[in-house]
Design a protein around this motif. Structure first.
Motif, mmCIF file in Angstrom:
data_model
loop_
_atom_site.group_PDB
_atom_site.id
_atom_site.type_symbol
_atom_site.label_atom_id
_atom_site.label_comp_id
_atom_site.label_asym_id
_atom_site.label_seq_id
_atom_site.Cartn_x
_atom_site.Cartn_y
_atom_site.Cartn_z
ATOM 1 N N SER A 1 -8.843 4.510 -5.664
ATOM 2 C CA SER A 1 -8.812 3.913 -7.040
ATOM 3 C C SER A 1 -7.962 2.688 -6.832
ATOM 4 O O SER A 1 -8.201 1.742 -7.724
ATOM 5 C CB SER A 1 -8.072 4.747 -7.884
ATOM 6 N N ASP A 2 -6.994 2.605 -6.022
ATOM 7 C CA ASP A 2 -6.127 1.481 -5.777
ATOM 8 C C ASP A 2 -6.826 0.485 -4.591
ATOM 9 O O ASP A 2 -5.942 -0.408 -4.019
ATOM 10 C CB ASP A 2 -4.595 1.952 -5.320
ATOM 11 N N LEU A 3 -8.029 0.519 -4.349
ATOM 12 C CA LEU A 3 -8.541 -0.394 -3.429
ATOM 13 C C LEU A 3 -8.456 -1.843 -3.798
ATOM 14 O O LEU A 3 -8.151 -2.541 -2.708
ATOM 15 C CB LEU A 3 -10.051 -0.001 -3.410
ATOM 16 N N GLY A 4 -8.768 -2.071 -4.957
ATOM 17 C CA GLY A 4 -8.610 -3.444 -5.426
ATOM 18 C C GLY A 4 -7.235 -4.096 -5.260
ATOM 19 O O GLY A 4 -6.867 -5.124 -5.456
ATOM 20 N N HIS A 5 -6.136 -2.990 -5.462
ATOM 21 C CA HIS A 5 -4.635 -3.584 -5.349
ATOM 22 C C HIS A 5 -4.064 -4.066 -4.040
ATOM 23 O O HIS A 5 -3.397 -4.751 -3.823
ATOM 24 C CB HIS A 5 -3.934 -2.411 -5.913
ATOM 25 N N CYS A 6 -4.866 -3.375 -2.982
ATOM 26 C CA CYS A 6 -4.372 -3.397 -1.681
ATOM 27 C C CYS A 6 -5.125 -3.615 -0.455
ATOM 28 O O CYS A 6 -4.963 -4.311 0.541
ATOM 29 C CB CYS A 6 -3.694 -1.930 -1.183
ATOM 30 N N GLY A 7 -6.556 -3.271 -0.745
ATOM 31 C CA GLY A 7 -7.474 -3.581 0.197
ATOM 32 C C GLY A 7 -7.776 -2.642 1.400
ATOM 33 O O GLY A 7 -6.740 -1.845 1.696
ATOM 34 N N LYS A 8 -8.829 -2.239 1.900
ATOM 35 C CA LYS A 8 -9.244 -1.259 2.570
ATOM 36 C C LYS A 8 -8.570 -1.131 4.095
ATOM 37 O O LYS A 8 -7.959 -0.221 4.456
ATOM 38 C CB LYS A 8 -10.702 -0.985 2.915
ATOM 39 N N LYS A 9 -8.288 -2.280 4.607
ATOM 40 C CA LYS A 9 -7.688 -2.462 5.817
ATOM 41 C C LYS A 9 -6.219 -2.052 5.832
ATOM 42 O O LYS A 9 -5.546 -1.273 6.793
ATOM 43 C CB LYS A 9 -7.878 -3.689 6.360
ATOM 44 N N ASN A 10 -5.581 -2.571 4.495
ATOM 45 C CA ASN A 10 -4.054 -2.100 4.370
ATOM 46 C C ASN A 10 -3.890 -0.682 4.158
ATOM 47 O O ASN A 10 -2.964 0.150 4.661
ATOM 48 C CB ASN A 10 -3.377 -3.120 3.179
ATOM 49 N N ILE A 11 -4.694 -0.317 3.572
ATOM 50 C CA ILE A 11 -4.759 1.099 3.174
ATOM 51 C C ILE A 11 -5.022 2.097 4.402
ATOM 52 O O ILE A 11 -4.248 3.022 4.585
ATOM 53 C CB ILE A 11 -5.721 1.729 2.097
ATOM 54 N N ARG A 12 -6.094 1.917 5.082
ATOM 55 C CA ARG A 12 -6.189 2.661 6.434
ATOM 56 C C ARG A 12 -5.134 2.618 7.116
ATOM 57 O O ARG A 12 -4.863 3.515 7.858
ATOM 58 C CB ARG A 12 -7.644 2.132 6.909
ATOM 59 N N ILE B 1 10.689 -4.787 -10.068
ATOM 60 C CA ILE B 1 11.125 -3.434 -9.361
ATOM 61 C C ILE B 1 10.032 -3.219 -8.423
ATOM 62 O O ILE B 1 10.244 -2.406 -7.692
ATOM 63 C CB ILE B 1 11.471 -2.256 -10.308
ATOM 64 N N GLY B 2 8.706 -3.862 -8.664
ATOM 65 C CA GLY B 2 7.604 -3.093 -7.995
ATOM 66 C C GLY B 2 7.855 -3.624 -6.406
ATOM 67 O O GLY B 2 7.218 -2.995 -5.725
ATOM 68 N N LYS B 3 8.440 -4.836 -6.138
ATOM 69 C CA LYS B 3 8.803 -5.100 -4.754
ATOM 70 C C LYS B 3 9.831 -3.911 -3.881
ATOM 71 O O LYS B 3 9.646 -4.073 -2.660
ATOM 72 C CB LYS B 3 9.607 -6.552 -4.530
ATOM 73 N N PHE B 4 10.277 -3.355 -4.852
ATOM 74 C CA PHE B 4 11.021 -2.078 -4.040
ATOM 75 C C PHE B 4 10.265 -0.941 -3.783
ATOM 76 O O PHE B 4 10.679 -0.034 -2.788
ATOM 77 C CB PHE B 4 12.407 -1.717 -5.009
ATOM 78 N N PHE B 5 9.265 -0.678 -4.431
ATOM 79 C CA PHE B 5 8.288 0.608 -4.237
ATOM 80 C C PHE B 5 8.161 0.841 -2.814
ATOM 81 O O PHE B 5 8.170 1.981 -2.166
ATOM 82 C CB PHE B 5 6.888 0.398 -4.941
ATOM 83 N N SER C 1 0.741 -1.008 -0.141
ATOM 84 C CA SER C 1 0.088 -0.046 -0.179
ATOM 85 C C SER C 1 0.719 1.120 0.074
ATOM 86 O O SER C 1 0.567 2.188 -0.700
ATOM 87 C CB SER C 1 -0.942 -0.036 1.251
ATOM 88 N N LEU C 2 1.801 1.107 0.793
ATOM 89 C CA LEU C 2 2.759 2.348 0.977
ATOM 90 C C LEU C 2 3.520 2.761 -0.571
ATOM 91 O O LEU C 2 3.793 3.934 -1.063
ATOM 92 C CB LEU C 2 3.865 2.152 2.009
ATOM 93 N N GLY C 3 3.811 1.709 -1.200
ATOM 94 C CA GLY C 3 4.454 1.668 -2.612
ATOM 95 C C GLY C 3 3.430 1.954 -3.722
ATOM 96 O O GLY C 3 3.845 2.628 -4.716
#
Length: 663
Positions: free
Chosen positions: A236-247, A169-173, A24-26
């Motif tokens: 917009s990125d809810l589907g990538h990460c999920g609401k709990k992780n974003i919050r 490289i996404g794992k470094f974001f 989520s941070l990345g």
């Protein structure tokens, strides 16, 4: 389906996990996380516009505005409320539109189009502004740094790498953004106690005092609003990460952002003229030894922010295709990961527009007006759709009214502040967003206009004729398996153009006729099919039920359908030709795609003519039909058929007043 693959890691977006928070941070916070690169600089420049307030009161009031704007707009509106409005785990303005489009308010599609169009504009301005803001930090070492050239090179690399995927490289974001937030928060905290009175900013009175008593309040609020750029990405990125992780991630992000803003504010109280000398406060708070690493880290964060909005643009366009706001286009998954789609024409189009923006504006501060206006319009449109989403739930009806009163008022104020800068760069939003909005409007309504002229027939009425055609050996066999792509919504109907193609244009004798139809599903990850046998052993309708997150590779899917039918013994697995059957050669397959190319202009209003002209232009932007459907071109025949509505023709003829000829 809610399992996401990111940088080789699997995690369930419904659960709160460490990897989910890191991703989520990345993915989510790159845009809003890089806003300290330009917010305080813009606020100081707004002070130059003239204000009767002392500079210290001005900075305290501006910081108070930032803190409470982050709280009201990001925390309350997006993190607490908007993340609840998920469409089968997906977020974003078009997913929100999918949740409310069944309400009896057809005009809501215009709200969705405006919001989506300004998001596209944001996908152009964000990479340009953030990368340039970071590169401008090098001017501390060399005032003659070629900022524009370096920015163009970095942007070119960002867009070129999209076609290869970013899983490696996404794992470094995530780790990079963790370090970025830690650095900006840490250096900010180092300066806070230089002026402990800066903590007054937590009192909303100082924000109120600034807005009421500053003669340049409108300009200031336009600068303040830049602190929430990227807030839309949380949804917009809810589907990538999920609401709990974003919050949970937002708690860390917000703390670090506020520490940094407070630190920049304290530094500015001691260095009120440094911005005029070309020093960005975010680099000014860093020790001299940390400036170069800070610029490098800021550039990395800007690249991540750019990557996030570009990926978001791809997702948005795929959603636009599913709700018929945009033509179907070729979508690739270069990383083999569902969340990392790539749309070639969109990618190169965005890159070209970014180049034009950078070359034209040359300085990051010149883009700030366009940036603020873009985000404001998007947020206003999201607020309207959220109001209707909340209103459809009984227990939230009164809350919905309170919600729109508060947030619509706030955003209208910010909109007014940003629209004042229309001639200072805000026009860019109108040009970029307006262009996309007109294209989406024309595509949506152009399809409706064409639909009036597309005639449908009962397939059962032609079964006996097709049966006789199949047995008529005087007609050369066209194909063993013949597939037509259809958009008929009723299961017992078929477009007359398909019947025209089979029986009249060129009689097409085949062993098996397949009518293929894509049925878009609201669940973004739906992936299934069903087969309806219209005439045993001859005519089949195959319905592909696909969510917008599922690639339209009909060629691959239909090959699998044929394989399943062969294994079940429904159709032969070998060619009907003896010479080929003896060598176990599979039966041949041919696709026919039919395009309607002509509508009699006399049947159209002026508005419809203009709409269809733009529609045809947008169609040119889109992919060829066989590419959009994921069909290989080697076995595709593209035909044309006229569009004509006999009822309308009759009506037009009746309206003509015939007069006798007089010599």
């Amino acid at each position: 389906m809610t399992e996401v693959v990111e940088g080789g890691h699997h995690f369930d977006t419904k659960k709160l996990t460490a990897i989910g928070v890191l991703v989520s941070l990345g993915v989510v916070f790159g845009d809003i996380g890089t806003s300290p690169l330009y917010v305080m600089k813009a606020i100081v420049n707004a002070f130059k516009g003239g204000t009767a307030m002392p500079f210290d009161e001005y900075i305290e009031g501006a910081l108070s505005c930032i803190i409470w704007t982050l709280t009201m707009q990001t925390t309350i509106k997006y993190v607490i409320i908007a993340l609840r409005a998920d469409n089968k785990g997906e977020g974003g303005i078009l997913s929100l539109y999918s949740l409310v489009k069944r309400l009896k308010r057809r005009w809501l599609y215009l709200i969705a189009i405006l919001g989506a169009a300004t998001l596209v504009a944001d996908s152009v301005i964000t990479p340009s502004l953030t990368v340039m803001s970071a590169v401008e930090g090098l001017k501390i070492f060399s005032p003659k740094t070629p900022v524009v050239a370096i920015t163009l090179v970095i942007l070119a690399i960002i867009f070129i790498v999209q076609q290869f995927g970013t899983s490696s490289i996404g794992k470094f974001f995530g780790p990079v953004m963790v370090v970025w937030f830690m650095v900006i928060g840490g250096f900010g905290a180092m300066h806070i106690f230089d002026h402990v009175e800066i903590f007054k900013a937590f009192n909303p009175y100082y924000a109120y005092n600034l807005i009421i008593h500053s003669p340049s309040a409108i300009v200031i609020m336009g600068a303040v609003f830049l602190c929430v750029t990227g807030a839309e990405a949380l949804y917009s990125d809810l589907g990538h990460c999920g609401k709990k992780n974003i919050r949970v991630s937002w708690i860390y992000v917000k703390v670090m952002l506020i520490l940094n803003y407070l630190g920049q504010g304290a530094w500015l109280l001691d260095n009120p003229n440094k911005v005029a000398e070309g020093i960005n406060p975010i680099f000014g708070i860093m020790p001299e030894w940390a400036i170069l690493p800070g610029v490098i880290l800021a550039t990395a964060a800007a690249i991540i922010a750019s990557q996030s909005v570009i990926t978001g643009a791809f997702t948005m366009f795929s959603e636009a295709m599913s709700v018929t706001f945009w033509p179907n286009q070729q979508i690739d998954y270069p990383s083999g990961i569902k969340g990392q789609m790539y749309i070639p024409r969109i990618n190169w189009g965005l890159m070209l527009m970014c180049f034009m923006v950078v070359i034209f504006f040359k300085k990051s501060e010149a883009m700030e007006a366009a940036y603020g206006l873009t985000i404001t319009i998007t947020m206003l449109m999201t607020t309207i759709l959220l109001f209707y989403w909340l209103g459809r739930i009984k227990r939230f009806k009164y809350f919905a009214v309170l919600f729109i009163m508060i947030h619509f008022s706030i955003e209208l104020g910010f909109f007014y502040a940003n629209v004042q800068k229309i001639f200072d760069g805000g026009w860019l939003t109108l040009v970029l967003g307006g262009f996309i909005a007109v294209c989406m409007y024309a595509w949506y309504n152009g399809r409706l206009i064409k639909a009036k002229f597309i005639k449908f027939a009962k397939l059962d009425d032609y079964v006996s004729i097709i049966k006789e055609l199949k047995l008529d050996e005087t007609i050369p066999k066209y194909a063993t398996n013949l597939a037509f792509l259809s958009r008929a919504k009723k299961e017992d109907e078929i477009e007359t153009k398909i019947i025209y193609s089979i029986l009249r244009k060129q009689p097409k004798r085949a062993d098996h006729y397949f009518i293929l139809n894509i049925i878009n599903q609201e669940d973004p990850y739906t992936f299934k099919y069903n087969i309806d046998e219209i005439m045993p052993g001859t005519i089949y309708r195959v319905n592909f039920l696909l969510g917008f997150k599922v690639d339209r590779r009909i060629n691959d899917y239909f090959d699998q359908v044929l394989q399943d039918m062969m294994e079940e013994g429904t159709i032969p697995s070998r060619s009907p030709h003896p010479s080929l059957r003896a060598h176990n050669v599979p039966p041949d397959l041919k696709y026919v795609i039919i395009d309607n190319t002509y509508i009699n202009d006399t049947l159209l209003t002026v508005k419809e003519k203009i709409t269809l002209n733009i529609y045809n232009f947008v169609k040119y932007i889109g992919s060829d039909d066989f590419k959009a459907w994921g069909v290989s071109p080697h076995n595709v025949v593209v035909e044309s058929a006229p569009l004509m509505d006999q009822k309308l023709i009759t009506k037009k003829i009746q309206q003509v007043e015939f007069k006798p000829y007089q010599n």
